[in-house]
Write a protein that holds these residues in place. Structure first.
Motif, mmCIF file in Angstrom:
data_model
loop_
_atom_site.group_PDB
_atom_site.id
_atom_site.type_symbol
_atom_site.label_atom_id
_atom_site.label_comp_id
_atom_site.label_asym_id
_atom_site.label_seq_id
_atom_site.Cartn_x
_atom_site.Cartn_y
_atom_site.Cartn_z
ATOM 1 N N PRO A 187 -0.428 -7.076 13.820
ATOM 2 C CA PRO A 187 -1.143 -5.797 13.822
ATOM 3 C C PRO A 187 -0.237 -4.598 14.069
ATOM 4 O O PRO A 187 -0.408 -3.542 13.441
ATOM 5 C CB PRO A 187 -2.162 -5.964 14.957
ATOM 6 C CG PRO A 187 -2.379 -7.437 15.048
ATOM 7 C CD PRO A 187 -1.032 -8.037 14.754
ATOM 8 N N ALA A 228 1.583 -3.870 10.888
ATOM 9 C CA ALA A 228 0.700 -3.211 9.927
ATOM 10 C C ALA A 228 0.469 -1.756 10.296
ATOM 11 O O ALA A 228 0.367 -0.890 9.424
ATOM 12 C CB ALA A 228 -0.630 -3.958 9.845
ATOM 13 N N PRO A 241 -0.457 -2.347 5.821
ATOM 14 C CA PRO A 241 -0.612 -3.774 5.558
ATOM 15 C C PRO A 241 0.035 -4.228 4.252
ATOM 16 O O PRO A 241 0.550 -5.348 4.168
ATOM 17 C CB PRO A 241 -2.137 -3.973 5.530
ATOM 18 C CG PRO A 241 -2.706 -2.617 5.299
ATOM 19 C CD PRO A 241 -1.755 -1.646 5.914
ATOM 20 N N LEU A 251 -2.649 -11.025 8.094
ATOM 21 C CA LEU A 251 -3.021 -9.830 7.329
ATOM 22 C C LEU A 251 -3.843 -10.115 6.089
ATOM 23 O O LEU A 251 -4.533 -9.214 5.594
ATOM 24 C CB LEU A 251 -1.757 -9.048 6.948
ATOM 25 C CG LEU A 251 -0.970 -8.455 8.115
ATOM 26 C CD1 LEU A 251 0.171 -7.586 7.602
ATOM 27 C CD2 LEU A 251 -1.876 -7.634 9.032
ATOM 28 N N THR A 309 -7.464 -9.346 6.496
ATOM 29 C CA THR A 309 -7.634 -7.902 6.576
ATOM 30 C C THR A 309 -7.655 -7.270 5.188
ATOM 31 O O THR A 309 -8.497 -6.413 4.888
ATOM 32 C CB THR A 309 -6.480 -7.286 7.392
ATOM 33 O OG1 THR A 309 -6.467 -7.883 8.679
ATOM 34 C CG2 THR A 309 -6.634 -5.782 7.519
ATOM 35 N N ARG A 361 -10.534 -5.232 3.382
ATOM 36 C CA ARG A 361 -10.282 -3.829 3.016
ATOM 37 C C ARG A 361 -10.630 -3.550 1.555
ATOM 38 O O ARG A 361 -11.272 -2.554 1.235
ATOM 39 C CB ARG A 361 -8.803 -3.492 3.282
ATOM 40 C CG ARG A 361 -8.445 -2.030 3.044
ATOM 41 C CD ARG A 361 -6.964 -1.805 3.290
ATOM 42 N NE ARG A 361 -6.574 -2.211 4.626
ATOM 43 C CZ ARG A 361 -6.756 -1.458 5.704
ATOM 44 N NH1 ARG A 361 -7.352 -0.298 5.617
ATOM 45 N NH2 ARG A 361 -6.350 -1.904 6.880
ATOM 46 N N ALA A 380 -3.389 -1.115 17.695
ATOM 47 C CA ALA A 380 -3.833 -2.457 17.327
ATOM 48 C C ALA A 380 -3.683 -3.442 18.474
ATOM 49 O O ALA A 380 -4.556 -4.279 18.703
ATOM 50 C CB ALA A 380 -3.054 -2.948 16.104
ATOM 51 N N GLU A 394 -9.669 -2.589 10.153
ATOM 52 C CA GLU A 394 -8.750 -2.457 11.292
ATOM 53 C C GLU A 394 -9.099 -3.449 12.392
ATOM 54 O O GLU A 394 -8.220 -4.027 13.038
ATOM 55 C CB GLU A 394 -8.799 -1.036 11.861
ATOM 56 C CG GLU A 394 -8.682 0.070 10.826
ATOM 57 C CD GLU A 394 -9.999 0.343 10.111
ATOM 58 O OE1 GLU A 394 -11.015 0.596 10.784
ATOM 59 O OE2 GLU A 394 -10.004 0.282 8.881
ATOM 60 N N THR A 448 -10.708 -6.225 11.782
ATOM 61 C CA THR A 448 -10.400 -7.525 11.185
ATOM 62 C C THR A 448 -8.955 -7.913 11.476
ATOM 63 O O THR A 448 -8.654 -9.075 11.764
ATOM 64 C CB THR A 448 -10.626 -7.486 9.660
ATOM 65 O OG1 THR A 448 -11.946 -7.022 9.381
ATOM 66 C CG2 THR A 448 -10.454 -8.871 9.054
ATOM 67 N N THR A 449 -8.036 -6.939 11.389
ATOM 68 C CA THR A 449 -6.630 -7.220 11.697
ATOM 69 C C THR A 449 -6.477 -7.722 13.127
ATOM 70 O O THR A 449 -5.802 -8.725 13.385
ATOM 71 C CB THR A 449 -5.786 -5.947 11.511
ATOM 72 O OG1 THR A 449 -5.928 -5.481 10.175
ATOM 73 C CG2 THR A 449 -4.311 -6.231 11.785
ATOM 74 N N SER A 453 -8.146 -11.172 13.519
ATOM 75 C CA SER A 453 -7.334 -12.192 12.856
ATOM 76 C C SER A 453 -6.118 -12.552 13.693
ATOM 77 O O SER A 453 -5.756 -13.738 13.831
ATOM 78 C CB SER A 453 -6.914 -11.702 11.473
ATOM 79 O OG SER A 453 -6.161 -12.678 10.784
#
Length: 436
Positions: free
Chosen positions: A58, A61, A66, A110, A113, A117, A220, A361, A363-364, A367
């Motif tokens: 994160p 990214a 990303p 990623l 993500t 996205r 993040a 964001e 989700t990153t 994850s």
């Protein structure tokens, strides 16, 4: 098409560093003179790198975006794969393996993500594409490394090094997408946003510009910490991912040994493992699409867990029917098929990462937490099974313990499969509001 091609190209590379090495591990160990301990550490390296490096994805990214992060990860993976194929140093061989796995670790975190996205309304179907490509890459790394090696005179270096070319192919689409993102004028939030408590998981992820390719999470690392501290869904999904990874890596690492100790031919004992890998492909196609239907998610958790249980029970019964070779062989293949179906818990878990968040964001962050924390838990699995086997002198105790791990997998999966997102959890209400 560029975007879908980029997703498939990255997914194909996320396991080749692991399975290609497994195909020639004996030759590599002999060539470098690795002890049994070093060979064991080499097989444990993927899970450890996935856990440690994934936590940093994160932040990467946030700094680079990303798209550029994924492109860079593929270039790093290609460099690592090439290094371990050409180096004359055992230390550099290990370093090259770590580099290749580090690139894969960033991609692991990623890719959900990027699916969220670019395809927020098609998470299930695009995740199916991504996880199917991952399964094909994993199977290809195991199945094709040996033939490539033999085609070039038995040189294991060529068998390993050819995968660097596949990683290089995966980088250009994401470099092009990063250029398109910059050209579109999308901007990134500058400076980290302070996250102070559960409520900020939803609010700390400001985005500048229109919804699309270039947005990046601010703060993040703080969001990851906040999810771990305050989100029951995140913790449940992390435990579910960890349990399924533990079982998957134990099966991939130990199944041939389990079968060989039941009296199977050592060479033939590796064939059911190919079925385990092959079963991952149809499960990766079907489960994410089914999981996108909310009513199916909990049923799929139960189904995949039950398949694992059936596979382990079958292996426990193999010695009892050893006097009837046909029955024993049929039970082995049935157990392998069930274990492969149980590995469908992986694409299901990856799909849930996207379905349990509203914003890319978050989700990153989810994850990173789920995959890194889960792989950290999974790292203990192969070692635990090896120790239990050595202490007990057989496979009954390890298999019973693996059956026991399915209970937390089931319970955490059922919790993670409940409808809703981490942003909408009741515990994410601000403390002041909670007292009203």
């Amino acid at each position: 098409m560029l975007l879908l091609g980029g997703i498939v190209a990255v997914a194909l590379n996320l396991r080749t560093a692991v399975t290609s090495l497994g195909s020639v591990l004996g030759e590599v160990t002999e060539a470098w003179g690795f002890s049994g301990l070093l060979a064991g550490l080499l097989t444990s390296l993927p899970v450890a790198v996935f856990a440690v490096v994934g936590f940093g994805a994160p932040a990467l990214a946030r700094r680079l975006g990303p798209e550029r992060s994924v492109a860079g990860a593929m270039l790093v993976a290609a460099a690592g794969l090439a290094l371990r194929a050409v180096t004359g140093s055992a230390a550099l061989f290990l370093a090259g393996s770590a580099l290749a796995l580090s690139g894969a670790a960033v991609g692991n975190v990623l890719m959900p993500t990027l699916v969220k996205r670019y395809f927020p309304e098609r998470t299930g179907s695009i995740t199916a594409l991504y996880t199917t490509a991952l399964a094909l890459g994993m199977t290809g790394g195991a199945a094709l490394t040996g033939p490539v090696e033999r085609a070039f005179g038995g040189d294991w270096r060529v068998g390993l090094g050819v995968w660097a070319g596949l990683a290089l192919v995966a980088a250009p689409p994401w470099l092009a997408l990063a250029g398109l993102t910059r050209a579109s004028g999308l901007t990134r939030v500058s400076g980290p946003t302070r996250v102070s408590g559960p409520a900020s998981v939803a609010g700390a992820t400001g985005v500048a510009g229109r919804r699309g390719a270039g947005t990046v999470v601010a703060g993040a690392g703080s969001v990851v910490a906040s999810l771990l501290r305050s989100s029951r869904v995140a913790r449940a999904l992390m435990l579910y991912f960890g349990c399924q990874s533990l079982n998957a890596y134990v099966v991939l690492g130990w199944l041939p040994s389990v079968l060989a100790d039941t009296g199977q031919d050592p060479h033939a004992a590796s064939l059911p493992l190919a079925l385990v890998s092959a079963m991952t492909v149809p499960m990766s196609i079907a489960l994410p699409a089914l999981a996108a239907r909310r009513m199916e998610q909990r049923r799929l958790v139960v189904l995949t867990t039950a398949c694992y249980a059936g596979g382990y029970l079958g292996l426990l019964w193999v010695p009892a029917v050893a006097e009837w070779p046909a029955a024993a062989s049929g039970l082995i293949w049935l157990s392998a098929a069930l274990l492969g179906a149980g590995n469908g818990a992986f694409p299901l878990a990856v799909t849930l990462i996207g379905l349990r968040t509203r914003r890319p964001e978050v989700t990153t962050a989810l994850s990173a937490l789920v995959q890194s924390g889960g792989y950290l838990l999974a790292a203990a699995g192969p070692l635990m099974v090896g120790v239990l086997h050595q202490l007990s002198g057989g496979w009954r105790l390890p298999l019973l313990v693996l059956l026991a791990t399915l209970l937390p997998q089931l319970l955490s999966g059922l919790r993670a499969a409940r409808p809703g997102t981490v942003e909408s959890e009741p515990e994410h209400a601000p403390p002041a509001r909670r007292r009203l």
